[in-house]
Design a protein around this motif. Structure first.
Motif, PDB file in Angstrom:
ATOM      1  N   SER A 191       0.844  -1.196   0.000  1.00  0.00           N
ATOM      2  CA  SER A 191       0.000   0.000   0.000  1.00  0.00           C
ATOM      3  C   SER A 191       0.880   1.248   0.000  1.00  0.00           C
ATOM      4  O   SER A 191       2.068   1.189   0.320  1.00  0.00           O
ATOM      5  CB  SER A 191      -0.909   0.009   1.232  1.00  0.00           C
ATOM      6  OG  SER A 191      -0.131   0.221   2.403  1.00  0.00           O
ATOM      7  N   ALA A 192       0.283   2.370  -0.333  1.00  0.00           N
ATOM      8  CA  ALA A 192       1.026   3.635  -0.348  1.00  0.00           C
ATOM      9  C   ALA A 192       1.608   3.930   1.035  1.00  0.00           C
ATOM     10  O   ALA A 192       2.772   4.335   1.158  1.00  0.00           O
ATOM     11  CB  ALA A 192       0.110   4.767  -0.804  1.00  0.00           C
ATOM     12  N   ALA A 193       0.813   3.699   2.079  1.00  0.00           N
ATOM     13  CA  ALA A 193       1.287   3.968   3.442  1.00  0.00           C
ATOM     14  C   ALA A 193       2.455   3.054   3.809  1.00  0.00           C
ATOM     15  O   ALA A 193       3.420   3.482   4.439  1.00  0.00           O
ATOM     16  CB  ALA A 193       0.145   3.806   4.448  1.00  0.00           C
ATOM     17  N   ARG A 201       6.367  15.272  -1.227  1.00  0.00           N
ATOM     18  CA  ARG A 201       6.965  15.193  -2.576  1.00  0.00           C
ATOM     19  C   ARG A 201       8.127  14.198  -2.599  1.00  0.00           C
ATOM     20  O   ARG A 201       8.322  13.498  -3.586  1.00  0.00           O
ATOM     21  CB  ARG A 201       7.368  16.574  -3.093  1.00  0.00           C
ATOM     22  CG  ARG A 201       8.741  17.047  -2.712  1.00  0.00           C
ATOM     23  CD  ARG A 201       9.098  18.388  -3.329  1.00  0.00           C
ATOM     24  NE  ARG A 201       8.569  19.505  -2.531  1.00  0.00           N
ATOM     25  CZ  ARG A 201       9.181  19.979  -1.431  1.00  0.00           C
ATOM     26  NH1 ARG A 201      10.305  19.452  -0.998  1.00  0.00           N
ATOM     27  NH2 ARG A 201       8.652  20.977  -0.771  1.00  0.00           N
ATOM     28  N   ASP A 202       8.868  14.114  -1.492  1.00  0.00           N
ATOM     29  CA  ASP A 202       9.956  13.142  -1.412  1.00  0.00           C
ATOM     30  C   ASP A 202       9.415  11.723  -1.256  1.00  0.00           C
ATOM     31  O   ASP A 202       9.996  10.776  -1.775  1.00  0.00           O
ATOM     32  CB  ASP A 202      10.889  13.478  -0.239  1.00  0.00           C
ATOM     33  CG  ASP A 202      11.513  14.863  -0.408  1.00  0.00           C
ATOM     34  OD1 ASP A 202      11.959  15.174  -1.529  1.00  0.00           O
ATOM     35  OD2 ASP A 202      11.534  15.636   0.565  1.00  0.00           O
ATOM     36  N   VAL A 257       1.728   6.908  -7.220  1.00  0.00           N
ATOM     37  CA  VAL A 257       0.848   7.443  -6.185  1.00  0.00           C
ATOM     38  C   VAL A 257       0.785   8.955  -6.368  1.00  0.00           C
ATOM     39  O   VAL A 257       1.769   9.591  -6.719  1.00  0.00           O
ATOM     40  CB  VAL A 257       1.331   7.060  -4.764  1.00  0.00           C
ATOM     41  CG1 VAL A 257       2.653   7.700  -4.422  1.00  0.00           C
ATOM     42  CG2 VAL A 257       0.278   7.423  -3.735  1.00  0.00           C
ATOM     43  N   LYS A 258      -0.411   9.504  -6.176  1.00  0.00           N
ATOM     44  CA  LYS A 258      -0.566  10.954  -6.274  1.00  0.00           C
ATOM     45  C   LYS A 258      -0.416  11.562  -4.889  1.00  0.00           C
ATOM     46  O   LYS A 258      -0.894  10.992  -3.898  1.00  0.00           O
ATOM     47  CB  LYS A 258      -1.945  11.291  -6.858  1.00  0.00           C
ATOM     48  CG  LYS A 258      -2.059  10.899  -8.325  1.00  0.00           C
ATOM     49  CD  LYS A 258      -3.289  11.529  -8.956  1.00  0.00           C
ATOM     50  CE  LYS A 258      -3.280  11.416 -10.467  1.00  0.00           C
ATOM     51  NZ  LYS A 258      -2.914  10.087 -10.966  1.00  0.00           N
ATOM     52  N   ALA A 259       0.213  12.728  -4.824  1.00  0.00           N
ATOM     53  CA  ALA A 259       0.461  13.386  -3.543  1.00  0.00           C
ATOM     54  C   ALA A 259      -0.814  13.545  -2.683  1.00  0.00           C
ATOM     55  O   ALA A 259      -0.794  13.191  -1.508  1.00  0.00           O
ATOM     56  CB  ALA A 259       1.161  14.721  -3.752  1.00  0.00           C
ATOM     57  N   PRO A 260      -1.927  14.040  -3.262  1.00  0.00           N
ATOM     58  CA  PRO A 260      -3.129  14.210  -2.423  1.00  0.00           C
ATOM     59  C   PRO A 260      -3.629  12.890  -1.842  1.00  0.00           C
ATOM     60  O   PRO A 260      -4.094  12.852  -0.697  1.00  0.00           O
ATOM     61  CB  PRO A 260      -4.163  14.803  -3.383  1.00  0.00           C
ATOM     62  CG  PRO A 260      -3.358  15.400  -4.489  1.00  0.00           C
ATOM     63  CD  PRO A 260      -2.128  14.540  -4.624  1.00  0.00           C
TER      64      PRO A 260
END
Length: 76
Positions: free
Chosen positions: A9-11, A28-29, A41-44
């Motif tokens: 997952s993104a997390a 952003r990093d 993955v998109k920042a928001p």
């Protein structure tokens, strides 16, 4: 809701990126680190996901605006 990260997952990948950096990272990093691992993955989306963990006081904390760290690594 289980308070554990789902592998892939993104997390989960954000946690890995923070761990390898050894410090909190700006979104952003985190996006850059996750894309380096071949995931999109998109920042928001990422901010939303990590903010949910922060609200539960689990795994992540907000170190600064759009900057997240791991509670386990928090000093002091």
């Amino acid at each position: 809701q289980p308070l554990e990260l789902v592998e892939g997952s993104a997390a989960f990948m954000a946690a890995e990126a923070i761990r390898s950096a050894g410090r909190p990272l700006h979104v952003r990093d985190l996006v850059r680190a996750i894309e380096t691992r071949g995931q999109k993955v998109k920042a928001p989306t990422l901010v939303g996901a990590l903010s949910r963990w922060v609200k539960r006081k689990a795994m992540f904390y907000r170190a600064d605006k759009n900057t997240f760290g791991l509670i386990e690594m928090r000093r002091g």
